[in-house]
Design an enzyme around this catalytic site. Structure first.
Site, mmCIF file in Angstrom:
data_model
loop_
_atom_site.group_PDB
_atom_site.id
_atom_site.type_symbol
_atom_site.label_atom_id
_atom_site.label_comp_id
_atom_site.label_asym_id
_atom_site.label_seq_id
_atom_site.Cartn_x
_atom_site.Cartn_y
_atom_site.Cartn_z
ATOM 1 N N PRO A 94 0.840 -0.988 0.152
ATOM 2 C CA PRO A 94 0.166 -0.016 0.142
ATOM 3 C C PRO A 94 0.921 0.937 -0.063
ATOM 4 O O PRO A 94 1.845 1.204 0.711
ATOM 5 C CB PRO A 94 -0.715 -0.320 1.207
ATOM 6 C CG PRO A 94 -0.288 -1.321 1.926
ATOM 7 C CD PRO A 94 0.774 -1.978 1.327
ATOM 8 N N THR A 95 0.350 2.389 -0.734
ATOM 9 C CA THR A 95 1.276 3.481 -0.586
ATOM 10 C C THR A 95 0.385 4.913 -0.800
ATOM 11 O O THR A 95 -0.656 4.741 -1.443
ATOM 12 C CB THR A 95 2.456 3.417 -1.742
ATOM 13 O OG1 THR A 95 3.183 4.485 -1.433
ATOM 14 C CG2 THR A 95 1.815 3.516 -3.162
ATOM 15 N N TYR A 96 0.741 5.794 -0.389
ATOM 16 C CA TYR A 96 -0.041 6.896 -0.318
ATOM 17 C C TYR A 96 0.677 8.008 -0.399
ATOM 18 O O TYR A 96 1.979 8.260 -0.064
ATOM 19 C CB TYR A 96 -0.915 7.212 1.039
ATOM 20 C CG TYR A 96 -0.217 7.379 2.288
ATOM 21 C CD1 TYR A 96 0.596 6.459 2.734
ATOM 22 C CD2 TYR A 96 -0.376 8.589 2.795
ATOM 23 C CE1 TYR A 96 1.266 6.828 3.922
ATOM 24 C CE2 TYR A 96 0.213 9.024 4.040
ATOM 25 C CZ TYR A 96 1.251 7.940 4.656
ATOM 26 O OH TYR A 96 1.690 8.312 5.798
ATOM 27 N N ASP A 111 -3.127 4.379 -2.174
ATOM 28 C CA ASP A 111 -4.180 5.009 -1.477
ATOM 29 C C ASP A 111 -4.764 6.357 -2.289
ATOM 30 O O ASP A 111 -4.639 7.400 -1.592
ATOM 31 C CB ASP A 111 -3.729 5.056 -0.199
ATOM 32 C CG ASP A 111 -5.220 5.506 0.531
ATOM 33 O OD1 ASP A 111 -6.035 5.818 0.270
ATOM 34 O OD2 ASP A 111 -4.898 5.635 1.932
ATOM 35 N N ASP A 159 5.539 0.586 2.384
ATOM 36 C CA ASP A 159 6.416 1.008 1.759
ATOM 37 C C ASP A 159 7.747 2.028 2.739
ATOM 38 O O ASP A 159 8.672 2.436 2.090
ATOM 39 C CB ASP A 159 5.936 2.200 0.716
ATOM 40 C CG ASP A 159 5.173 3.151 1.370
ATOM 41 O OD1 ASP A 159 5.043 3.209 2.737
ATOM 42 O OD2 ASP A 159 4.635 4.152 0.843
ATOM 43 N N ASP A 160 7.388 1.693 3.837
ATOM 44 C CA ASP A 160 8.425 2.715 4.588
ATOM 45 C C ASP A 160 9.380 1.601 5.294
ATOM 46 O O ASP A 160 10.472 2.031 5.928
ATOM 47 C CB ASP A 160 7.805 3.389 5.859
ATOM 48 C CG ASP A 160 6.724 2.525 6.416
ATOM 49 O OD1 ASP A 160 6.232 1.493 6.095
ATOM 50 O OD2 ASP A 160 6.082 3.333 7.649
ATOM 51 N N GLU A 182 -3.227 -8.938 11.551
ATOM 52 C CA GLU A 182 -2.122 -9.730 11.497
ATOM 53 C C GLU A 182 -2.848 -11.071 11.908
ATOM 54 O O GLU A 182 -2.939 -12.145 11.318
ATOM 55 C CB GLU A 182 -0.897 -9.481 11.737
ATOM 56 C CG GLU A 182 -0.047 -8.439 11.209
ATOM 57 C CD GLU A 182 -0.368 -7.041 12.127
ATOM 58 O OE1 GLU A 182 -1.343 -6.994 12.734
ATOM 59 O OE2 GLU A 182 0.733 -6.192 11.780
HETATM 60 N N1 UDP Z 1 -0.726 3.677 4.084
HETATM 61 C C1 UDP Z 1 -1.841 3.963 3.068
HETATM 62 N N2 UDP Z 1 -2.595 4.943 3.394
HETATM 63 C C2 UDP Z 1 -2.704 5.763 4.703
HETATM 64 C C3 UDP Z 1 -1.656 5.283 5.417
HETATM 65 C C4 UDP Z 1 -0.904 4.303 5.316
HETATM 66 O O1 UDP Z 1 -1.772 3.651 2.028
HETATM 67 O O2 UDP Z 1 -3.399 6.666 4.744
HETATM 68 C C5 UDP Z 1 0.335 2.639 3.705
HETATM 69 C C6 UDP Z 1 1.814 2.957 3.816
HETATM 70 O O3 UDP Z 1 2.285 3.583 2.719
HETATM 71 C C7 UDP Z 1 2.234 1.674 4.369
HETATM 72 C C8 UDP Z 1 1.253 0.787 4.940
HETATM 73 O O4 UDP Z 1 0.051 1.453 4.728
HETATM 74 O O5 UDP Z 1 2.668 0.889 3.200
HETATM 75 C C9 UDP Z 1 1.169 0.939 6.575
HETATM 76 O O6 UDP Z 1 1.070 2.204 7.012
HETATM 77 P P1 UDP Z 1 2.013 2.856 8.065
HETATM 78 O O7 UDP Z 1 3.644 2.642 7.608
HETATM 79 O O8 UDP Z 1 1.746 4.280 8.183
HETATM 80 O O9 UDP Z 1 1.781 1.999 9.302
HETATM 81 P P2 UDP Z 1 2.550 1.506 10.543
HETATM 82 O O10 UDP Z 1 4.002 1.221 10.098
HETATM 83 O O11 UDP Z 1 2.424 2.619 11.532
HETATM 84 O O12 UDP Z 1 1.552 0.529 10.993
HETATM 85 MN MN MN Z 2 5.244 1.827 8.719
#
Ligand code: UDP
Ligand code: MN
Length: 322
Positions: free
Chosen positions: A86-88, A117, A190-191, A278
């Site tokens: 997922p990516t935004y 997103d 993606d992060d 999960e």
């Molecule tokens: N993401 C998204 N839309 C959003 C927030 C997050 O598509 O509004 C994606 C984000 O790019 C990542 C995944 O969802 O690939 C998980 O999000 P995030 O890293 O913010 O979550 P965390 O690591 O805090 O669980």
């Molecule tokens: Mn994350």
């Protein structure tokens, strides 16, 4: 007389050696030529298929797969890793995706399913994927506004990536066939930071493979707890709710494609309790004692739950895509 006989024998032996070696060499040459000919046929066949894609009504997926096979990026004897990302849009998106896409080029037999997103596919992600040289599928699925995290909200308040991961799963179920396509499914945010070693581990998965994740849940790492006698997962070492049926981060497991394709109702949901995505998802497929510990019996960290700081930007230079 004896001398002549001995000479004769030596000559005959030499003759036999020469005949045996030259026949072996000739056979080797014939075998090599045959191989080259079949390779040429395969290449020619792929080229003809690509040139006649419209006539043959090949789907976009079949075509891209063919192109990657043609370029030998895809090896049909190895399972494919299908990674759903997922990516935004945010300021660091292009930097994150650049970092990621260039690491992913090091992974053999890899298919990136990137789900934006947003209502439609953006130019930023389209351009980045076009230049990536990866085998990819580009999709878009927007998170409903009432489920979206607001700027000031704490991260745990809303589920992230639900819509996009489900869209990725739907694509797999619509485009791949049980018992025909072989692969592993991984949810690749993606992060995070991924070692290429992680992907090599994933190819060993029979049902569900698990491994430690670094820098997560307020701990230096989270890891499944392994019984040294049986080698099975008996619990979880985590900073939060280790009593969950599967206390594993999204980055800490991979699933065989067969399971995804045979359990059509398994997906993520906004209804799931916070922090249980999960756990609930894995409960569709497996029980704890069936989990396969990887990464040296869960003693190595090959993935880190990193997060890039939001930069504080005071001004914008017009005309530059960052
Ligand atoms: N993401 C998204 N839309 C959003 C927030 C997050 O598509 O509004 C994606 C984000 O790019 C990542 C995944 O969802 O690939 C998980 O999000 P995030 O890293 O913010 O979550 P965390 O690591 O805090 O669980
Ligand atoms: Mn994350």
């Amino acid at each position: 007389m004896d001398n002549i006989n001995a000479f004769d024998m030596r000559l005959r032996r030499k003759y036999i050696v020469v005949v045996v070696f030259s026949s072996a060499f000739a056979l080797f040459v014939i075998w090599k030529l045959y191989q080259i000919q079949t390779d040429m046929k395969d290449l020619y066949c792929a080229k003809v298929l690509i040139q006649n894609k419209e006539l043959l009504h090949l789907s976009h997926y079949q075509l891209t797969l063919l192109e990657h096979m043609y370029k030998e990026n895809i090896n049909r004897s190895l399972p494919i890793i299908y990674a759903i990302t997922p990516t935004y849009y945010r300021l660091v998106q292009k930097a994150e995706l650049t970092r990621l896409s260039q690491v992913l080029r090091l992974v053999e037999n890899f298919h990136w399913i990137i789900v934006e997103d947003s209502d439609t596919k953006t130019d930023l992600v389209t351009g980045l994927l076009n230049e990536s040289h990866l085998l990819y599928t580009h999709l878009a699925a927007k998170t409903p506004p009432f489920e979206k995290l607001k700027d000031k909200d704490p991260r745990w308040k809303k589920h992230r990536g639900v819509e996009q991961r489900n869209t990725g799963l739907k694509w797999l179920r619509e485009n791949l066939e049980l018992n025909k396509d072989r692969g592993i499914v991984y949810f690749l945010d993606d992060d995070n930071t991924y070692s290429v070693k992680l992907f090599e581990e994933m190819r060993k998965i029979k049902k569900v493979g698990v491994w430690p994740v670094g820098l997560v849940g307020g701990f230096n790492a989270e890891a499944p707890e392994i019984d040294p006698k049986t080698g099975k997962v008996i619990g979880y070492k985590t900073g939060w709710r280790s009593d969950r049926p599967f206390a594993i981060d999204m980055a800490g497991f991979g699933i065989n494609l067969d399971l995804i394709l045979s359990k059509h109702d398994a997906q993520f949901s906004y209804k799931m309790a916070k922090g249980f995505q999960e756990s609930e998802f894995l409960s569709y497929f497996i029980t704890k004692d069936e989990l396969e510990p990887l990464a040296d019996n869960c003693t190595k960290v090959y993935v880190w739950h990193t997060r890039t700081e939001t930069p504080s930007v005071k001004g914008y230079i017009p005309g530059l895509e960052v």
